[in-house]
Design a protein around this motif. Structure first.
Motif, PDB file in Angstrom:
ATOM      1  N   VAL A  80       0.806  -1.231   0.000  1.00 22.19           N
ATOM      2  CA  VAL A  80       0.000   0.000   0.000  1.00 22.19           C
ATOM      3  C   VAL A  80       0.836   1.276   0.000  1.00 22.19           C
ATOM      4  O   VAL A  80       0.304   2.365  -0.235  1.00 22.19           O
ATOM      5  CB  VAL A  80      -0.945   0.021   1.228  1.00 22.19           C
ATOM      6  CG1 VAL A  80      -1.946  -1.107   1.141  1.00 22.19           C
ATOM      7  CG2 VAL A  80      -0.163  -0.046   2.532  1.00 22.19           C
ATOM      8  N   GLY A  81       2.131   1.164   0.264  1.00 24.78           N
ATOM      9  CA  GLY A  81       2.976   2.350   0.392  1.00 24.78           C
ATOM     10  C   GLY A  81       3.096   2.780   1.842  1.00 24.78           C
ATOM     11  O   GLY A  81       2.251   2.462   2.689  1.00 24.78           O
ATOM     12  N   MET A  82       4.153   3.520   2.131  1.00 24.19           N
ATOM     13  CA  MET A  82       4.463   3.867   3.516  1.00 24.19           C
ATOM     14  C   MET A  82       3.394   4.729   4.180  1.00 24.19           C
ATOM     15  O   MET A  82       3.007   4.499   5.329  1.00 24.19           O
ATOM     16  CB  MET A  82       5.820   4.573   3.580  1.00 24.19           C
ATOM     17  CG  MET A  82       6.994   3.649   3.338  1.00 24.19           C
ATOM     18  SD  MET A  82       8.594   4.485   3.469  1.00 24.19           S
ATOM     19  CE  MET A  82       8.641   5.359   1.905  1.00 24.19           C
ATOM     20  N   ASP A  83       2.914   5.737   3.468  1.00 25.45           N
ATOM     21  CA  ASP A  83       1.978   6.672   4.092  1.00 25.45           C
ATOM     22  C   ASP A  83       0.618   6.031   4.340  1.00 25.45           C
ATOM     23  O   ASP A  83      -0.010   6.261   5.379  1.00 25.45           O
ATOM     24  CB  ASP A  83       1.848   7.925   3.223  1.00 25.45           C
ATOM     25  CG  ASP A  83       3.147   8.724   3.198  1.00 25.45           C
ATOM     26  OD1 ASP A  83       3.426   9.417   4.188  1.00 25.45           O
ATOM     27  OD2 ASP A  83       3.887   8.612   2.209  1.00 25.45           O
ATOM     28  N   LYS A  84       0.156   5.222   3.401  1.00 29.22           N
ATOM     29  CA  LYS A  84      -1.119   4.532   3.613  1.00 29.22           C
ATOM     30  C   LYS A  84      -0.960   3.447   4.678  1.00 29.22           C
ATOM     31  O   LYS A  84      -1.909   3.148   5.419  1.00 29.22           O
ATOM     32  CB  LYS A  84      -1.618   3.932   2.307  1.00 29.22           C
ATOM     33  CG  LYS A  84      -3.094   3.590   2.337  1.00 29.22           C
ATOM     34  CD  LYS A  84      -3.674   3.398   0.959  1.00 29.22           C
ATOM     35  CE  LYS A  84      -5.182   3.237   1.042  1.00 29.22           C
ATOM     36  NZ  LYS A  84      -5.799   3.093  -0.293  1.00 29.22           N
ATOM     37  N   PHE A  85       0.220   2.866   4.761  1.00 31.38           N
ATOM     38  CA  PHE A  85       0.493   1.888   5.830  1.00 31.38           C
ATOM     39  C   PHE A  85       0.310   2.552   7.188  1.00 31.38           C
ATOM     40  O   PHE A  85      -0.304   1.974   8.099  1.00 31.38           O
ATOM     41  CB  PHE A  85       1.914   1.346   5.680  1.00 31.38           C
ATOM     42  CG  PHE A  85       2.327   0.387   6.762  1.00 31.38           C
ATOM     43  CD1 PHE A  85       1.922  -0.938   6.731  1.00 31.38           C
ATOM     44  CD2 PHE A  85       3.127   0.809   7.813  1.00 31.38           C
ATOM     45  CE1 PHE A  85       2.301  -1.824   7.726  1.00 31.38           C
ATOM     46  CE2 PHE A  85       3.518  -0.069   8.814  1.00 31.38           C
ATOM     47  CZ  PHE A  85       3.110  -1.392   8.765  1.00 31.38           C
ATOM     48  N   LEU A  86       0.806   3.779   7.328  1.00 25.45           N
ATOM     49  CA  LEU A  86       0.616   4.513   8.583  1.00 25.45           C
ATOM     50  C   LEU A  86      -0.866   4.736   8.848  1.00 25.45           C
ATOM     51  O   LEU A  86      -1.337   4.542   9.975  1.00 25.45           O
ATOM     52  CB  LEU A  86       1.352   5.855   8.531  1.00 25.45           C
ATOM     53  CG  LEU A  86       1.053   6.804   9.703  1.00 25.45           C
ATOM     54  CD1 LEU A  86       1.455   6.181  11.031  1.00 25.45           C
ATOM     55  CD2 LEU A  86       1.748   8.146   9.505  1.00 25.45           C
ATOM     56  N   ASP A  87      -1.616   5.142   7.812  1.00 26.71           N
ATOM     57  CA  ASP A  87      -3.059   5.347   7.984  1.00 26.71           C
ATOM     58  C   ASP A  87      -3.728   4.081   8.513  1.00 26.71           C
ATOM     59  O   ASP A  87      -4.552   4.136   9.439  1.00 26.71           O
ATOM     60  CB  ASP A  87      -3.703   5.742   6.654  1.00 26.71           C
ATOM     61  CG  ASP A  87      -3.275   7.119   6.174  1.00 26.71           C
ATOM     62  OD1 ASP A  87      -2.748   7.881   7.001  1.00 26.71           O
ATOM     63  OD2 ASP A  87      -3.457   7.416   4.990  1.00 26.71           O
ATOM     64  N   GLN A  88      -3.385   2.946   7.931  1.00 21.77           N
ATOM     65  CA  GLN A  88      -3.971   1.680   8.374  1.00 21.77           C
ATOM     66  C   GLN A  88      -3.613   1.376   9.820  1.00 21.77           C
ATOM     67  O   GLN A  88      -4.452   0.932  10.611  1.00 21.77           O
ATOM     68  CB  GLN A  88      -3.513   0.538   7.459  1.00 21.77           C
ATOM     69  CG  GLN A  88      -4.066   0.600   6.046  1.00 21.77           C
ATOM     70  CD  GLN A  88      -3.571  -0.559   5.191  1.00 21.77           C
ATOM     71  OE1 GLN A  88      -2.591  -1.221   5.525  1.00 21.77           O
ATOM     72  NE2 GLN A  88      -4.251  -0.801   4.081  1.00 21.77           N
ATOM     73  N   GLN A  89      -2.367   1.622  10.169  1.00 22.03           N
ATOM     74  CA  GLN A  89      -1.929   1.339  11.537  1.00 22.03           C
ATOM     75  C   GLN A  89      -2.630   2.247  12.552  1.00 22.03           C
ATOM     76  O   GLN A  89      -2.957   1.821  13.663  1.00 22.03           O
ATOM     77  CB  GLN A  89      -0.409   1.493  11.639  1.00 22.03           C
ATOM     78  CG  GLN A  89       0.387   0.446  10.884  1.00 22.03           C
ATOM     79  CD  GLN A  89       0.236  -0.944  11.490  1.00 22.03           C
ATOM     80  OE1 GLN A  89       0.360  -1.132  12.685  1.00 22.03           O
ATOM     81  NE2 GLN A  89      -0.054  -1.918  10.637  1.00 22.03           N
ATOM     82  N   LEU A  90      -2.856   3.492  12.178  1.00 19.82           N
ATOM     83  CA  LEU A  90      -3.508   4.431  13.092  1.00 19.82           C
ATOM     84  C   LEU A  90      -4.970   4.090  13.339  1.00 19.82           C
ATOM     85  O   LEU A  90      -5.545   4.512  14.339  1.00 19.82           O
ATOM     86  CB  LEU A  90      -3.396   5.859  12.541  1.00 19.82           C
ATOM     87  CG  LEU A  90      -2.029   6.529  12.676  1.00 19.82           C
ATOM     88  CD1 LEU A  90      -1.977   7.815  11.856  1.00 19.82           C
ATOM     89  CD2 LEU A  90      -1.705   6.824  14.138  1.00 19.82           C
ATOM     90  N   ARG A  91      -5.574   3.327  12.443  1.00 21.34           N
ATOM     91  CA  ARG A  91      -6.989   2.980  12.616  1.00 21.34           C
ATOM     92  C   ARG A  91      -7.195   1.912  13.686  1.00 21.34           C
ATOM     93  O   ARG A  91      -8.288   1.769  14.217  1.00 21.34           O
ATOM     94  CB  ARG A  91      -7.579   2.482  11.292  1.00 21.34           C
ATOM     95  CG  ARG A  91      -7.691   3.577  10.251  1.00 21.34           C
ATOM     96  CD  ARG A  91      -8.472   3.088   9.034  1.00 21.34           C
ATOM     97  NE  ARG A  91      -8.348   4.066   7.966  1.00 21.34           N
ATOM     98  CZ  ARG A  91      -7.717   3.854   6.832  1.00 21.34           C
ATOM     99  NH1 ARG A  91      -7.146   2.685   6.604  1.00 21.34           N
ATOM    100  NH2 ARG A  91      -7.642   4.792   5.910  1.00 21.34           N
TER     101      ARG A  91
END
Length: 530
Positions: A80-91
């Motif tokens: 998913v890419g680094m930035d979207k990976f962060l979004d997923q983790q924050l959820r």
């Protein structure tokens, strides 16, 4: 083995060598796969592309956002890419661990029985054991053994999730808040409660709202027992919990509150306690409408000071449990609380000395979002200070052990966490083992001694050469065939090593066996930092 092998030389020099050698970082590698998106976040803005724009090395980012990079996490990020990976983790989506791991968790007493049932049954055993003290101590031993077993279950469940859950940020934040709202499991019967404290007070709110998290800890019997608020009553004030609530849980020391504020908060908290029995206490009819019971938690109006209070210049009208609700909202919305929480988060995720600029930016996000934890974290993760810090933060013992195991046993399910628990004890950071309410230190000075590094080398060697006990239950039935970690032959690890320092790479090249190579890799400075 040759007397001048790199492994023996490292053993001889380990305290000095590893301590000096812990000053570098690590990076990257390639691979794909697919991860399902959970949909847009309810609170967070769209991806900022901060990491992509900064050309952040994936391994460095994974070592900070997760408990430790491994091939599975790398595939998850690459999909998913680094930035979207962060979004997923924050959820903080629901964790899905491997079936073998989930079966272990599901079979635990703490997963199957409500904490009130567990505690009441144990309380009955304790009373009977006390009655037989001096004539038959077998019941007291059984009681203590059962408490130890329940504490081991709680530690095991935490460690298995840390190692195998794909929602790594949620697992890290659960540990962070468990440390922030620290309770020592060794006190009284808290070994029977600590698993429930993590599961129902901390975990659901780890990536939620700070006020709701704070409230959940205030209403949990483990916290009320640990900090003695069960003894706090009108006419017999106990200030212990009130003081720690302001000093350690919300505003922080020297943040402007006074001893009078502590005393008034202690009055608010009178009657907030626990009831291990099943009967409702008898009381006057006019008080019964204020009575509240949920599980082991009890608000007993007979023990409450119904007088008006004043906290931080605010008048709190005496009206029972609603005073607690109002006061927790007041404390959670203080600028001092926003700064205190932001500083602790930045110390954990960025550096031992985060800048005042970063702390204030995070505090502003905390206040503007009314204590939303992911929003506050996002401000920190998007900062250039966070990006510049990647690879430089020394791992505490839990991070070191878990990151090593995530790499060594990615795809192979551990069924017995006892060796891990033993390693953490040896390194001085047993789960739920900090006696004082301040929690474990998150700074390098607490964990960078030569003695600590020597123990870490021993842990590295144990993991590198395989620990069969990890794959045997207490009944000594192997649930999965033990295997020596394939670290030395892993293409993922070999690519990663290419980003290590020249000194590390040269030392690894001198290894005579795969086990020796794996030991040196796990004991390298790059594996000591995140």
């Amino acid at each position: 083995m040759l007397s001048d092998s790199p492994l023996q030389r490292l053993l001889a020099l380990s305290p000095v060598f590893i301590l000096i050698f812990t000053m570098s970082g690590c990076t990257t590698s390639p691979a794909p796969n697919r991860v399902t998106d959970a949909g847009p976040s309810r609170f967070l803005p769209p991806s900022s592309n901060t990491f992509a724009k900064a050309n952040v090395q994936p391994e460095l980012l994974l070592n900070r956002l997760t408990w430790g990079s491994n091939f599975s996490a790398y595939q998850q990020l690459q999909a998913v890419g680094m930035d979207k990976f962060l979004d997923q983790q924050l959820r903080g989506r629901a964790s899905v661990v491997p079936p073998t791991v989930q079966a272990q968790i599901g079979a635990m007493t703490i997963s199957q029985q409500p904490v009130e049932n567990i505690v009441r049954e144990l309380e009955h055993k304790r009373i009977v054991a006390d009655q037989q003290k001096g004539t038959d101590d077998s019941l007291r031993k059984e009681y203590q053994q059962e408490l130890n077993r329940l504490a081991k279950e709680a530690a095991t469940r935490s460690l298995l999730r840390d190692i195998y859950s794909p929602n790594q940020l949620q697992e890290q934040m659960t540990w962070f808040w468990m440390n922030h709202f620290n309770i020592h499991a060794g006190k009284h019967n808290l070994r029977a409660m600590v698993g429930d404290f993590e599961e129902h007070a901390i975990r659901p709110h780890a990536l939620g709202n700070f006020r709701e998290l704070l409230k959940a800890t205030v209403y949990h019997p483990a916290m009320l027992r640990y900090l003695d608020n069960e003894h706090n009553a009108n006419g017999r004030i106990n200030e212990n919990y009130a003081r720690e609530l302001m000093e350690l849980h919300t505003m922080g020391v020297n943040s402007g509150y006074t001893q009078k504020d502590v005393q008034e908060l202690a009055r608010v908290l009178t009657g907030v306690g626990i009831n291990l029995g099943t009967d409702t206490p008898r009381m006057k009819t006019e008080l019964s409408k204020f009575y509240l019971r949920k599980g082991l938690f009890e608000f007993n109006p007979q023990r409450h000071d119904f007088g008006n209070k004043q906290i931080l210049g605010n008048n709190i009208k005496g009206r029972g449990i609603n005073e607690v609700e109002e006061t927790l909202t007041l404390l959670s919305r203080q600028p001092a609380t926003a700064r205190f929480i932001s500083r602790k988060l930045a110390t954990y995720f960025v550096s031992d000395t985060p800048s005042e600029t970063l702390i204030q930016a995070m505090a502003n996000s905390f206040l503007q979002s009314d204590g939303d934890i992911p929003v506050t974290l996002r401000t920190m993760f998007d900062s250039q200070e966070f990006i510049a810090s990647l690879g430089h933060k020394l791992k505490d013992p839990v991070h070191y052990a878990v990151s090593s195991l995530r790499l060594a046993y990615d795809g192979s399910c551990i069924v017995n966490a006892a060796p891990i628990i033993s390693w953490l004890n040896m390194m001085g950071q047993p789960l739920n083992g900090r006696q004082t309410p301040d929690g474990y230190a998150m700074t390098e000075s607490a964990w960078a001694s030569p003695g600590q590094m020597t123990v870490r080398f021993d842990v590295a060697r144990n993991i590198a050469y395989g620990t069969p006990a990890l794959f045997k239950t207490d009944q000594q039935v192997s649930a999965e065939k033990p295997r020596t970690p394939a670290i030395a032959s892993s293409l993922y690890v070999k690519n990663w090593v290419q980003t290590f320092s020249t000194d590390t790479q040269q030392t690894l090249q001198q290894a005579a066996t795969p086990g020796e190579w794996s030991t040196l890799f796990l004991a390298s400075p790059e594996m000591m930092r995140r």
